[in-house]
Design an enzyme around this catalytic site. Structure first.
Site, PDB file in Angstrom:
ATOM      1  N   SER A  40       0.686  -1.048   0.354  1.00  0.00           N
ATOM      2  CA  SER A  40      -0.174  -0.254   0.070  1.00  0.00           C
ATOM      3  C   SER A  40       1.190   1.409  -0.081  1.00  0.00           C
ATOM      4  O   SER A  40       0.380   2.569   0.447  1.00  0.00           O
ATOM      5  CB  SER A  40      -0.605   0.733   0.932  1.00  0.00           C
ATOM      6  OG  SER A  40      -0.503  -0.106   2.770  1.00  0.00           O
ATOM      7  N   SER A 108       2.813  -6.965   2.068  1.00  0.00           N
ATOM      8  CA  SER A 108       2.238  -6.170   3.427  1.00  0.00           C
ATOM      9  C   SER A 108       0.993  -6.158   3.186  1.00  0.00           C
ATOM     10  O   SER A 108      -0.707  -6.754   3.957  1.00  0.00           O
ATOM     11  CB  SER A 108       2.887  -4.823   3.074  1.00  0.00           C
ATOM     12  OG  SER A 108       3.020  -3.908   3.737  1.00  0.00           O
ATOM     13  N   PHE A 109      -0.021  -5.218   3.145  1.00  0.00           N
ATOM     14  CA  PHE A 109      -1.459  -4.387   2.922  1.00  0.00           C
ATOM     15  C   PHE A 109      -2.076  -5.643   2.220  1.00  0.00           C
ATOM     16  O   PHE A 109      -2.703  -6.672   2.394  1.00  0.00           O
ATOM     17  CB  PHE A 109      -1.441  -3.409   2.135  1.00  0.00           C
ATOM     18  CG  PHE A 109      -2.731  -3.489   1.052  1.00  0.00           C
ATOM     19  CD1 PHE A 109      -4.215  -3.141   1.966  1.00  0.00           C
ATOM     20  CD2 PHE A 109      -2.399  -3.889  -0.445  1.00  0.00           C
ATOM     21  CE1 PHE A 109      -5.426  -3.241   0.978  1.00  0.00           C
ATOM     22  CE2 PHE A 109      -3.746  -3.951  -0.464  1.00  0.00           C
ATOM     23  CZ  PHE A 109      -4.964  -3.499  -0.304  1.00  0.00           C
ATOM     24  N   ASP A 230      13.062  -4.497   8.522  1.00  0.00           N
ATOM     25  CA  ASP A 230      12.379  -3.796   8.163  1.00  0.00           C
ATOM     26  C   ASP A 230      11.749  -2.679   9.134  1.00  0.00           C
ATOM     27  O   ASP A 230      11.340  -3.555  10.048  1.00  0.00           O
ATOM     28  CB  ASP A 230      10.707  -4.697   8.017  1.00  0.00           C
ATOM     29  CG  ASP A 230       9.341  -4.324   7.184  1.00  0.00           C
ATOM     30  OD1 ASP A 230       8.816  -3.607   7.413  1.00  0.00           O
ATOM     31  OD2 ASP A 230       9.241  -5.788   7.263  1.00  0.00           O
ATOM     32  N   HIS A 258      11.477  -3.665   3.641  1.00  0.00           N
ATOM     33  CA  HIS A 258      10.272  -3.390   3.092  1.00  0.00           C
ATOM     34  C   HIS A 258      10.339  -4.368   2.807  1.00  0.00           C
ATOM     35  O   HIS A 258       9.183  -4.925   1.449  1.00  0.00           O
ATOM     36  CB  HIS A 258       9.378  -3.092   3.454  1.00  0.00           C
ATOM     37  CG  HIS A 258       7.813  -3.209   3.698  1.00  0.00           C
ATOM     38  ND1 HIS A 258       7.827  -4.563   4.554  1.00  0.00           N
ATOM     39  CD2 HIS A 258       6.650  -3.198   2.921  1.00  0.00           C
ATOM     40  CE1 HIS A 258       5.882  -4.517   4.590  1.00  0.00           C
ATOM     41  NE2 HIS A 258       5.413  -3.396   3.404  1.00  0.00           N
TER      42      HIS A 258
END
Length: 282
Positions: A40, A108-109, A230, A258
């Site tokens: 995101s 992630s998202f 991260d 990340h």
């Protein structure tokens, strides 16, 4: 209804429309289908997220990578407060493509969306990779707070990308400019800010989270990946996911933030291909 890709702009793939909402997606390779769900960050598209991975994974699998609603070149619907809008989008896309079951990679998202999809539609998922994934509640990190609070400027894009990468030399002028230009494309920032940029960003983490008992009940094999450096999603989230999911392995990548799929591209591609080919018993 779908249409062919734009050969001039690589971030624009095919188009699918359902219930008046357009999804931009990439569809490449042959074989068993793999669905890639992006993160995101500001200016993100499926192509920006997965451009270094799709060609390699497509040597072994059919790779499908959509821009999620509110991101990239897919339509937006204003502020989103329920992750079901994204899981429903994936169901409609797979139905349109005539695909009954996929393996998934959620970044992630996209990891939070992937977990929600697996819980809601367990029979439609073979295996899954969760990479720096959301999906459980955790205290909002300063890095995630900054990224979700992005307001368009080249300087703020540079600072946002610093939060994502361990190796700052990867943040070339071309990359910064590309992501910045994507973030100021007409209609791009408003839905991003409406969903993620509000004052209560902790609520976004809750929105992307699933119940621990539902995650623990998942029957799937899952590979959990996380960069050791991260700053956005704590390592502890991946450890908790690994402990909750019975059939799972957890791997941490050194010298990596990340962006596991970018900073450890070769290792990531190899791990995904081996896992989807052989499962946890290779």
């Amino acid at each position: 209804m779908s249409s062919a890709p734009d050969m001039v702009r690589p971030e624009i793939g095919k188009t699918f429309v359902a219930d008046g909402i357009k999804t931009n997606y990439h569809d490449t390779g042959e074989g068993r289908p793999v669905l890639l769900v992006h993160g995101s960050g500001p200016g993100v598209t499926a192509w920006a997220n997965w451009r270094l991975n799709m060609p390699e994974i497509a040597k072994e699998f059919r790779v499908i990578a959509p821009d999620m609603i509110g991101f990239g070149y897919s339509d937006s619907v204003g502020r989103i407060t329920d992750k079901a809008i994204w899981t429903d989008q994936l169901v409609r896309l797979l139905d349109e493509l005539g695909i009954d079951q996929v393996s998934m990679v959620g970044n992630s998202f996209g990891g939070g969306v992937t977990l929600a999809f697996m819980i809601a539609h367990p029979d439609r998922v073979d295996r899954a990779v969760l990479m720096g994934a959301a999906g459980l509640e955790f205290p909002l990190t300063p890095a995630l707070d900054f990224v979700w609070g992005y307001e368009p400027s080249r300087e703020m894009m540079h600072e946002s990308l610093k939060m994502l990468a361990w190796d700052q030399s990867r943040l070339t002028d071309d990359l910064i400019d590309s992501r910045y230009q994507a973030s100021i494309r007409p209609g791009a920032h408003e839905p991003y800010h409406a969903t993620f940029g509000g004052s209560d960003r902790q609520a976004n983490i809750a929105m992307l989270s699933s119940r621990e008992e539902d995650i623990a009940a998942l029957p799937h094999e899952v590979l959990v990946l996380h960069g050791k450096a991260d700053q956005v999603i704590p390592q502890e989230v991946s450890l908790r996911l690994g402990n909750l999911i019975t059939h799972s392995d957890v791997r941490f990548f050194g010298e990596c933030g990340h962006w596991v799929q970018i900073e450890r591209m070769a290792s990531f591609n190899r791990a995904v291909i081996e896992f989807f080919s052989h499962g946890l018993k290779f």
